[in-house]
Design a protein around this motif. Structure first.
Motif, PDB file in Angstrom:
ATOM      1  N   LEU A 160       7.872  39.135  44.903  1.00  0.00           N
ATOM      2  CA  LEU A 160       8.668  39.315  46.114  1.00  0.00           C
ATOM      3  C   LEU A 160      10.019  38.623  45.997  1.00  0.00           C
ATOM      4  CD1 LEU A 160       5.975  38.929  48.928  1.00  0.00           C
ATOM      5  CD2 LEU A 160       7.182  41.008  48.236  1.00  0.00           C
ATOM      6  N   SER A 161      10.030  37.429  45.441  1.00  0.00           N
ATOM      7  CA  SER A 161      11.277  36.697  45.251  1.00  0.00           C
ATOM      8  C   SER A 161      12.220  37.479  44.327  1.00  0.00           C
ATOM      9  CB  SER A 161      10.984  35.322  44.657  1.00  0.00           C
ATOM     10  OG  SER A 161      12.189  34.625  44.423  1.00  0.00           O
ATOM     11  N   PHE A 162      11.675  38.009  43.232  1.00  0.00           N
ATOM     12  CA  PHE A 162      12.468  38.809  42.300  1.00  0.00           C
ATOM     13  C   PHE A 162      13.019  40.047  43.013  1.00  0.00           C
ATOM     14  CE2 PHE A 162      12.699  42.414  39.361  1.00  0.00           C
ATOM     15  CZ  PHE A 162      13.645  41.938  38.464  1.00  0.00           C
ATOM     16  N   TRP A 163      12.173  40.712  43.783  1.00  0.00           N
ATOM     17  CA  TRP A 163      12.563  41.934  44.487  1.00  0.00           C
ATOM     18  C   TRP A 163      13.679  41.644  45.497  1.00  0.00           C
ATOM     19  CZ3 TRP A 163      11.053  43.846  49.571  1.00  0.00           C
ATOM     20  CH2 TRP A 163      11.384  45.177  49.775  1.00  0.00           C
ATOM     21  N   VAL A 164      13.555  40.579  46.277  1.00  0.00           N
ATOM     22  CA  VAL A 164      14.575  40.211  47.260  1.00  0.00           C
ATOM     23  C   VAL A 164      15.883  39.854  46.554  1.00  0.00           C
ATOM     24  CG1 VAL A 164      15.229  38.447  48.954  1.00  0.00           C
ATOM     25  CG2 VAL A 164      12.981  39.523  49.079  1.00  0.00           C
ATOM     26  N   GLN A 165      15.804  39.103  45.460  1.00  0.00           N
ATOM     27  CA  GLN A 165      17.025  38.751  44.720  1.00  0.00           C
ATOM     28  C   GLN A 165      17.698  39.997  44.158  1.00  0.00           C
ATOM     29  OE1 GLN A 165      15.961  35.840  41.791  1.00  0.00           O
ATOM     30  NE2 GLN A 165      15.746  34.179  43.279  1.00  0.00           N
ATOM     31  N   ARG A 166      16.894  40.909  43.664  1.00  0.00           N
ATOM     32  CA  ARG A 166      17.431  42.157  43.095  1.00  0.00           C
ATOM     33  C   ARG A 166      18.140  42.974  44.181  1.00  0.00           C
ATOM     34  NH1 ARG A 166      19.048  44.813  38.667  1.00  0.00           N
ATOM     35  NH2 ARG A 166      18.319  46.943  38.613  1.00  0.00           N
ATOM     36  N   ILE A 167      17.523  43.107  45.347  1.00  0.00           N
ATOM     37  CA  ILE A 167      18.132  43.854  46.447  1.00  0.00           C
ATOM     38  C   ILE A 167      19.419  43.167  46.899  1.00  0.00           C
ATOM     39  CG2 ILE A 167      17.833  44.462  48.885  1.00  0.00           C
ATOM     40  CD1 ILE A 167      14.909  45.095  48.229  1.00  0.00           C
ATOM     41  N   THR A 168      19.393  41.855  47.007  1.00  0.00           N
ATOM     42  CA  THR A 168      20.578  41.094  47.409  1.00  0.00           C
ATOM     43  C   THR A 168      21.704  41.281  46.393  1.00  0.00           C
ATOM     44  OG1 THR A 168      19.187  39.470  48.527  1.00  0.00           O
ATOM     45  CG2 THR A 168      21.443  38.804  48.011  1.00  0.00           C
ATOM     46  N   GLN A 169      21.363  41.249  45.117  1.00  0.00           N
ATOM     47  CA  GLN A 169      22.367  41.419  44.068  1.00  0.00           C
ATOM     48  C   GLN A 169      22.964  42.826  44.134  1.00  0.00           C
ATOM     49  OE1 GLN A 169      20.856  41.020  40.085  1.00  0.00           O
ATOM     50  NE2 GLN A 169      22.884  41.176  39.155  1.00  0.00           N
ATOM     51  N   ARG A 170      22.126  43.842  44.301  1.00  0.00           N
ATOM     52  CA  ARG A 170      22.627  45.211  44.385  1.00  0.00           C
ATOM     53  C   ARG A 170      23.531  45.382  45.595  1.00  0.00           C
ATOM     54  NH1 ARG A 170      17.729  49.346  43.086  1.00  0.00           N
ATOM     55  NH2 ARG A 170      18.489  49.911  41.031  1.00  0.00           N
ATOM     56  N   SER A 171      23.135  44.799  46.710  1.00  0.00           N
ATOM     57  CA  SER A 171      23.942  44.874  47.928  1.00  0.00           C
ATOM     58  C   SER A 171      25.296  44.209  47.715  1.00  0.00           C
ATOM     59  CB  SER A 171      23.193  44.217  49.081  1.00  0.00           C
ATOM     60  OG  SER A 171      23.971  44.222  50.237  1.00  0.00           O
ATOM     61  N   ALA A 172      25.310  43.063  47.082  1.00  0.00           N
ATOM     62  CA  ALA A 172      26.567  42.362  46.796  1.00  0.00           C
ATOM     63  C   ALA A 172      27.439  43.179  45.839  1.00  0.00           C
ATOM     64  CB  ALA A 172      26.288  40.982  46.213  1.00  0.00           C
ATOM     65  N   GLU A 173      26.822  43.819  44.846  1.00  0.00           N
ATOM     66  CA  GLU A 173      27.580  44.646  43.901  1.00  0.00           C
ATOM     67  C   GLU A 173      28.193  45.847  44.612  1.00  0.00           C
ATOM     68  OE1 GLU A 173      24.708  45.579  40.895  1.00  0.00           O
ATOM     69  OE2 GLU A 173      24.956  43.658  39.863  1.00  0.00           O
ATOM     70  N   ARG A 174      27.429  46.480  45.492  1.00  0.00           N
ATOM     71  CA  ARG A 174      27.963  47.629  46.235  1.00  0.00           C
ATOM     72  C   ARG A 174      29.102  47.202  47.153  1.00  0.00           C
ATOM     73  NH1 ARG A 174      22.404  49.701  46.300  1.00  0.00           N
ATOM     74  NH2 ARG A 174      22.033  48.378  48.104  1.00  0.00           N
ATOM     75  N   ALA A 175      28.946  46.059  47.797  1.00  0.00           N
ATOM     76  CA  ALA A 175      30.014  45.557  48.669  1.00  0.00           C
ATOM     77  C   ALA A 175      31.277  45.274  47.854  1.00  0.00           C
ATOM     78  CB  ALA A 175      29.556  44.300  49.403  1.00  0.00           C
ATOM     79  N   GLU A 176      31.126  44.703  46.684  1.00  0.00           N
ATOM     80  CA  GLU A 176      32.275  44.426  45.815  1.00  0.00           C
ATOM     81  C   GLU A 176      32.926  45.726  45.341  1.00  0.00           C
ATOM     82  OE1 GLU A 176      35.172  42.442  43.611  1.00  0.00           O
ATOM     83  OE2 GLU A 176      33.896  41.788  45.256  1.00  0.00           O
ATOM     84  N   GLU A 177      32.112  46.721  45.004  1.00  0.00           N
ATOM     85  CA  GLU A 177      32.662  48.017  44.594  1.00  0.00           C
ATOM     86  C   GLU A 177      33.442  48.662  45.733  1.00  0.00           C
ATOM     87  OE1 GLU A 177      29.313  50.290  43.237  1.00  0.00           O
ATOM     88  OE2 GLU A 177      29.169  49.189  41.350  1.00  0.00           O
ATOM     89  N   ARG A 178      32.916  48.582  46.961  1.00  0.00           N
ATOM     90  CA  ARG A 178      33.628  49.127  48.119  1.00  0.00           C
ATOM     91  C   ARG A 178      34.940  48.382  48.338  1.00  0.00           C
ATOM     92  NH1 ARG A 178      28.408  49.399  50.337  1.00  0.00           N
ATOM     93  NH2 ARG A 178      28.728  47.431  51.432  1.00  0.00           N
TER      94      ARG A 178
END
Length: 155
Positions: free
Chosen positions: A21-39
């Motif tokens: 669960l910790s890995f999954w939450v970190q992965r989702i958070t990282q993807r969200s941050a990457e998408r925000a940076e791309e935007r």
């Protein structure tokens, strides 16, 4: 002994589940941050291009206004080397460059409109107009078509 095994397995399962669960939450958070940076980068690039286009438009409008003034002051007859011809040639060269820059930085419909305006302007400057025609009226349709196309492209 079997209860100790169950406790160990349950504990191990809890650690595995927690880690997953910790890995999954970190992965989702990282993807969200990457998408925000791309935007953010896409918006910055878009704003940079818009600023560049506005500068190109301003340059084109300024130099075509100078060329129109040359058309208004066109002498009835002129020769190569006359002061009017030398100044006008320099201005028309700048119009030509500005028109090519419009082609590089804008969609094709904007360049098509700019090209039509440039060709009419070039014709008026070098060939003049028949008696009774106004330079302003002759250029108005293509000038407005260009401005309308440019406005659509920068909105």
């Amino acid at each position: 002994m079997p209860s100790e095994v169950w406790v160990s397995l349950t504990s191990l399962g809890g650690v595995a589940l927690g880690g997953g669960l910790s890995f999954w939450v970190q992965r989702i958070t990282q993807r969200s941050a990457e998408r925000a940076e791309e935007r953010r980068q896409a918006m910055a690039l878009s704003e940079s291009r818009r600023t560049e286009r506005l500068a190109q438009l301003q340059s084109f409008i300024e130099v075509t206004a100078e060329a129109e003034r040359c058309a208004f002051t066109r002498p009835f007859s002129w020769q190569d080397g006359d002061e009017w011809q030398v100044q006008t040639q320099a201005i028309m060269n700048r119009v030509w460059v500005a028109e090519r820059m419009i082609r590089l930085t804008f969609p094709l419909p904007v360049h098509t409109a700019a090209r039509a305006y440039f060709l009419d302007l070039n014709r008026v400057v070098w060939e003049g107009l028949p008696d009774g025609q106004s330079v302003r009226d002759y250029l108005e349709d293509h000038r407005l078509a260009f401005l309308d196309a440019a406005r659509t492209a920068v909105d």
